[in-house]
Design a protein around this motif. Structure first.
Motif, PDB file in Angstrom:
ATOM      1  N   GLY A  49      10.413 -79.964  -9.155  1.00  0.00           N
ATOM      2  CA  GLY A  49       9.671 -80.098  -7.903  1.00  0.00           C
ATOM      3  C   GLY A  49       8.255 -80.593  -8.050  1.00  0.00           C
ATOM      4  O   GLY A  49       7.606 -80.891  -7.046  1.00  0.00           O
ATOM      5  N   LEU A  50       7.773 -80.682  -9.263  1.00  0.00           N
ATOM      6  CA  LEU A  50       6.380 -81.105  -9.472  1.00  0.00           C
ATOM      7  C   LEU A  50       6.272 -82.449 -10.172  1.00  0.00           C
ATOM      8  O   LEU A  50       5.213 -83.026 -10.245  1.00  0.00           O
ATOM      9  CB  LEU A  50       5.624 -80.055 -10.288  1.00  0.00           C
ATOM     10  N   GLY A  51       7.339 -82.924 -10.740  1.00  0.00           N
ATOM     11  CA  GLY A  51       7.269 -84.193 -11.444  1.00  0.00           C
ATOM     12  C   GLY A  51       6.532 -84.090 -12.762  1.00  0.00           C
ATOM     13  O   GLY A  51       6.210 -82.999 -13.245  1.00  0.00           O
ATOM     14  N   LEU A  52       6.249 -85.220 -13.339  1.00  0.00           N
ATOM     15  CA  LEU A  52       5.535 -85.289 -14.610  1.00  0.00           C
ATOM     16  C   LEU A  52       4.036 -85.155 -14.381  1.00  0.00           C
ATOM     17  O   LEU A  52       3.465 -85.848 -13.536  1.00  0.00           O
ATOM     18  CB  LEU A  52       5.818 -86.639 -15.290  1.00  0.00           C
ATOM     19  N   ARG A  53       3.409 -84.277 -15.151  1.00  0.00           N
ATOM     20  CA  ARG A  53       1.950 -84.094 -15.055  1.00  0.00           C
ATOM     21  C   ARG A  53       1.329 -84.309 -16.431  1.00  0.00           C
ATOM     22  O   ARG A  53       1.809 -83.760 -17.422  1.00  0.00           O
ATOM     23  CB  ARG A  53       1.618 -82.708 -14.511  1.00  0.00           C
ATOM     24  N   LEU A  54       0.244 -85.065 -16.456  1.00  0.00           N
ATOM     25  CA  LEU A  54      -0.411 -85.421 -17.700  1.00  0.00           C
ATOM     26  C   LEU A  54      -1.225 -84.244 -18.234  1.00  0.00           C
ATOM     27  O   LEU A  54      -2.053 -83.678 -17.520  1.00  0.00           O
ATOM     28  CB  LEU A  54      -1.316 -86.638 -17.482  1.00  0.00           C
ATOM     29  N   ILE A  55      -1.000 -83.897 -19.506  1.00  0.00           N
ATOM     30  CA  ILE A  55      -1.717 -82.793 -20.129  1.00  0.00           C
ATOM     31  C   ILE A  55      -2.939 -83.329 -20.890  1.00  0.00           C
ATOM     32  O   ILE A  55      -4.072 -82.935 -20.628  1.00  0.00           O
ATOM     33  CB  ILE A  55      -0.803 -82.021 -21.104  1.00  0.00           C
ATOM     34  N   HIS A  56      -2.690 -84.168 -21.860  1.00  0.00           N
ATOM     35  CA  HIS A  56      -3.735 -84.813 -22.649  1.00  0.00           C
ATOM     36  C   HIS A  56      -3.284 -86.227 -22.975  1.00  0.00           C
ATOM     37  O   HIS A  56      -2.091 -86.528 -22.941  1.00  0.00           O
ATOM     38  CB  HIS A  56      -3.988 -84.058 -23.956  1.00  0.00           C
ATOM     39  N   TYR A  57      -4.251 -87.060 -23.342  1.00  0.00           N
ATOM     40  CA  TYR A  57      -3.932 -88.418 -23.731  1.00  0.00           C
ATOM     41  C   TYR A  57      -4.877 -88.865 -24.851  1.00  0.00           C
ATOM     42  O   TYR A  57      -5.903 -88.235 -25.108  1.00  0.00           O
ATOM     43  CB  TYR A  57      -4.027 -89.375 -22.534  1.00  0.00           C
ATOM     44  N   SER A  58      -4.488 -89.983 -25.478  1.00  0.00           N
ATOM     45  CA  SER A  58      -5.324 -90.587 -26.508  1.00  0.00           C
ATOM     46  C   SER A  58      -5.185 -92.096 -26.373  1.00  0.00           C
ATOM     47  O   SER A  58      -4.082 -92.626 -26.493  1.00  0.00           O
ATOM     48  CB  SER A  58      -4.876 -90.135 -27.899  1.00  0.00           C
ATOM     49  N   ASN A  59      -6.279 -92.779 -26.122  1.00  0.00           N
ATOM     50  CA  ASN A  59      -6.231 -94.233 -25.952  1.00  0.00           C
ATOM     51  C   ASN A  59      -6.218 -94.981 -27.282  1.00  0.00           C
ATOM     52  O   ASN A  59      -5.795 -96.134 -27.354  1.00  0.00           O
ATOM     53  CB  ASN A  59      -7.411 -94.718 -25.110  1.00  0.00           C
ATOM     54  N   THR A  60      -6.679 -94.298 -28.332  1.00  0.00           N
ATOM     55  CA  THR A  60      -6.653 -94.897 -29.661  1.00  0.00           C
ATOM     56  C   THR A  60      -6.855 -93.782 -30.680  1.00  0.00           C
ATOM     57  O   THR A  60      -7.346 -92.707 -30.347  1.00  0.00           O
ATOM     58  CB  THR A  60      -7.736 -95.968 -29.793  1.00  0.00           C
ATOM     59  N   ALA A  61      -6.462 -94.037 -31.921  1.00  0.00           N
ATOM     60  CA  ALA A  61      -6.595 -93.022 -32.964  1.00  0.00           C
ATOM     61  C   ALA A  61      -8.054 -92.565 -33.057  1.00  0.00           C
ATOM     62  O   ALA A  61      -8.975 -93.371 -33.016  1.00  0.00           O
ATOM     63  CB  ALA A  61      -6.127 -93.576 -34.301  1.00  0.00           C
ATOM     64  N   GLY A  62      -8.214 -91.234 -33.155  1.00  0.00           N
ATOM     65  CA  GLY A  62      -9.544 -90.657 -33.273  1.00  0.00           C
ATOM     66  C   GLY A  62     -10.164 -90.229 -31.962  1.00  0.00           C
ATOM     67  O   GLY A  62     -11.213 -89.585 -31.954  1.00  0.00           O
ATOM     68  N   THR A  63      -9.537 -90.569 -30.826  1.00  0.00           N
ATOM     69  CA  THR A  63     -10.069 -90.186 -29.513  1.00  0.00           C
ATOM     70  C   THR A  63      -8.994 -89.479 -28.705  1.00  0.00           C
ATOM     71  O   THR A  63      -7.806 -89.780 -28.828  1.00  0.00           O
ATOM     72  CB  THR A  63     -10.539 -91.401 -28.706  1.00  0.00           C
ATOM     73  N   THR A  64      -9.406 -88.507 -27.907  1.00  0.00           N
ATOM     74  CA  THR A  64      -8.494 -87.812 -27.009  1.00  0.00           C
ATOM     75  C   THR A  64      -9.195 -87.554 -25.689  1.00  0.00           C
ATOM     76  O   THR A  64     -10.437 -87.589 -25.618  1.00  0.00           O
ATOM     77  CB  THR A  64      -8.011 -86.468 -27.590  1.00  0.00           C
ATOM     78  N   GLY A  65      -8.412 -87.278 -24.650  1.00  0.00           N
ATOM     79  CA  GLY A  65      -8.979 -86.982 -23.344  1.00  0.00           C
ATOM     80  C   GLY A  65      -8.105 -85.996 -22.601  1.00  0.00           C
ATOM     81  O   GLY A  65      -6.927 -85.813 -22.938  1.00  0.00           O
ATOM     82  N   LYS A  66      -8.692 -85.349 -21.595  1.00  0.00           N
ATOM     83  CA  LYS A  66      -7.966 -84.365 -20.809  1.00  0.00           C
ATOM     84  C   LYS A  66      -7.289 -85.028 -19.616  1.00  0.00           C
ATOM     85  O   LYS A  66      -7.864 -85.889 -18.962  1.00  0.00           O
ATOM     86  CB  LYS A  66      -8.920 -83.280 -20.313  1.00  0.00           C
ATOM     87  N   GLY A  67      -6.068 -84.573 -19.332  1.00  0.00           N
ATOM     88  CA  GLY A  67      -5.347 -85.041 -18.172  1.00  0.00           C
ATOM     89  C   GLY A  67      -5.484 -84.089 -17.011  1.00  0.00           C
ATOM     90  O   GLY A  67      -6.508 -83.421 -16.851  1.00  0.00           O
TER      91      GLY A  67
END
Lengths: 114, 109
Positions: free
Chosen positions: A40-58
């Motif tokens: 009922g909620l679908g896919l939700r982004l937890i964390h991501y990384s656009n390139t090695a060495g970097t991460t971001g919050k979803g």
């Protein structure tokens, strides 16, 4: 060519335990993502990384952490699991470019926290 | 954030046509995707629209109207194997995907 692999396939975990979900891709994609999918909620982004060495919050990062030490691997760690983290977890990757930057998904990990 | 709406369920007969609508409100827009997901499996890419109009790919077509915040996925000549969930996803200004809850399509013989 395997694409994206995830391990384990499924896991039952006691609340309070630490757990790391593994994700590996062999497509040399720059970007990687972790989603959770709940009914009922679908896919939700937890964390991501656009390139090695970097991460971001979803959208739903609380209770989860990630690291991206190299291009291929993007592990997701639950430091102290809680029942609300019961879900199906999908890892995905993409080239990270303009145009149809298609995300390719791994087979998923079904996690149950008791 | 994004607000993406699509119907929860649709049922159609084998050989028929089904149209799945998706409406969205976004902060920035860099394309709209449709994914197919069979039960217990990973989502797989179906289509991508970034400009207004219709994109056709075999039995599947996808339409986008950016001014209306509206897209649809058209499935023609339905087959039993088309029974699946169809996910509408919008890419925002930061190139992150936000997904709708998905539409479960059941194809009956």
């Amino acid at each position: 060519i395997a694409g994206i692999t995830q391990a384990p396939t499924s896991q039952i975990l006691a609340a309070g335990r630490r757990m790391t979900l593994r994700c590996t891709q062999d497509m040399r994609h720059n970007a990687m993502y972790w989603y959770r999918q709940d009914l009922g909620l679908g896919l939700r982004l937890i964390h991501y990384s656009n390139t090695a060495g970097t991460t971001g919050k979803g959208e739903v990062p609380d209770g989860y952490s990630v690291s991206r030490a190299n291009t291929d691997d993007f592990p997701l760690t639950l430091a102290s699991a809680v029942p609300s983290q019961t879900s199906v977890y999908f890892c995905a990757s993409s080239e990270y470019k303009t145009g149809p930057d298609t995300q390719y998904f791994g087979p998923g990990t079904r996690l149950t926290v008791l | 954030g994004q607000n993406i709406d699509q119907p929860t369920e649709m049922t159609a007969t084998e050989g028929a046509i089904v149209q799945i609508n998706c409406t969205y409100q976004t902060s920035g827009f860099n394309g709209l995707f449709w994914y197919q997901q069979h039960a217990g499996e990973a989502p797989t890419f179906l289509s991508y629209n970034v400009l207004d109009g219709l994109e056709e790919k075999g039995r599947f077509s996808s339409f986008l109207s950016r001014s209306k915040g509206y897209s649809y996925l058209l499935l023609k000549e339905l087959q039993m194997k088309d029974s699946a969930s169809y996910l509408c996803a919008v890419r925002d200004g930061d190139y992150k995907l936000s997904f709708g809850a998905g539409t479960t399509v059941t194809v009956r013989a």
